[in-house]
Write a protein that holds these residues in place. Structure first.
Motif: not given
Length: 234
Positions: A80-101
């Motif tokens: 049977p499928k085991g329980d979900n593990g604990s959430a990992g540390e958040p990764g570094p924030k990526g660079d902001s992409g250009p807006s749609g405009e």
């Protein structure tokens, strides 16, 4: 009645035997009987013998060669499928992409338009939209070029044709933001060509630091916060 006393007399008349001889005789008979029992009588239900555990333990034999590994058995059923593990540390924030405009503007500047103009090694293009001077500057830079910088009458004429086709005045790249009345290119170089309308530049209201080109090809100093047609050069 006379037989009994006669028997007694016969017994008493025999010489007496010693006690030792009697015992010996008994012992021999007993021994003979014993041999007969041991040698001739069948053994039935004898007493159980003692097991070998009472003896000394013998020396341990040499270690045998390891046996060959057996064939792996078939894979067992999936558990049977085991329980979900604990959430990992958040990764570094990526660079902001250009807006749609901004992306839309970039695509517009990169495409070859029917009214695009090529002069020498330069190509002037417009997306047909209007922006403030600062926004127009950013759009052209993100598209890999810069705002139009006419350095000759031929280049100025090509820009005039684009402005006429769109029926809009367009911003040029030159400003006098650093020194009032002294217009320069974005590189800081002084102008090598100009086509000012009569009475221009006049810095009307003390806030005209940018340059626009009219549909007739003439230049006018203009407030940089106004919106004009965006023309880029590549």
């Amino acid at each position: 009645m006379l037989l009994l006393p006669l028997s007694v007399l016969i017994l008493l008349a025999q010489p007496p035997r010693s006690l030792g001889a009697e015992v010996k005789t008994y012992s021999q008979r007993a021994a003979a009987s014993t041999c007969t029992l041991v040698m001739c009588s069948p053994v039935e239900n004898g007493l159980p013998g003692r097991d070998g555990r009472d003896g000394r333990e013998g020396p341990r034999g040499e270690k045998g060669d390891p046996g060959r590994a057996g064939t792996p058995g078939p894979a067992g059923p999936v558990g049977p499928k085991g329980d979900n593990g604990s959430a990992g540390e958040p990764g570094p924030k990526g660079d902001s992409g250009p807006s749609g405009e901004q992306l839309g503007m970039e695509c517009s500047c990169l495409q070859l338009f029917p009214n695009g103009r090529a002069v020498g090694e330069k190509i002037f293009k417009t997306g047909g939209f209007e922006k403030t001077f600062e926004d127009a500057q950013q759009v052209c830079m993100q598209a890999g070029g810069q705002m139009a910088s006419p350095r000759s009458a031929a280049e100025n004429e090509a820009l005039q044709q684009l402005a006429t086709a769109q029926n809009k005045a367009a911003f040029l790249s030159m400003t006098d933001i650093k020194t009032e009345g002294k217009f320069t290119y974005p590189t800081g170089e002084p102008l090598v060509y100009s086509n000012w309308a009569p009475g221009e530049p006049n810095d009307n209201g003390g806030s005209e630091d940018c340059v626009e080109i009219f549909t007739n090809g003439k230049w006018n100093d203009k407030n940089c916060r106004e919106q004009r047609l965006v023309v880029c050069e590549f």
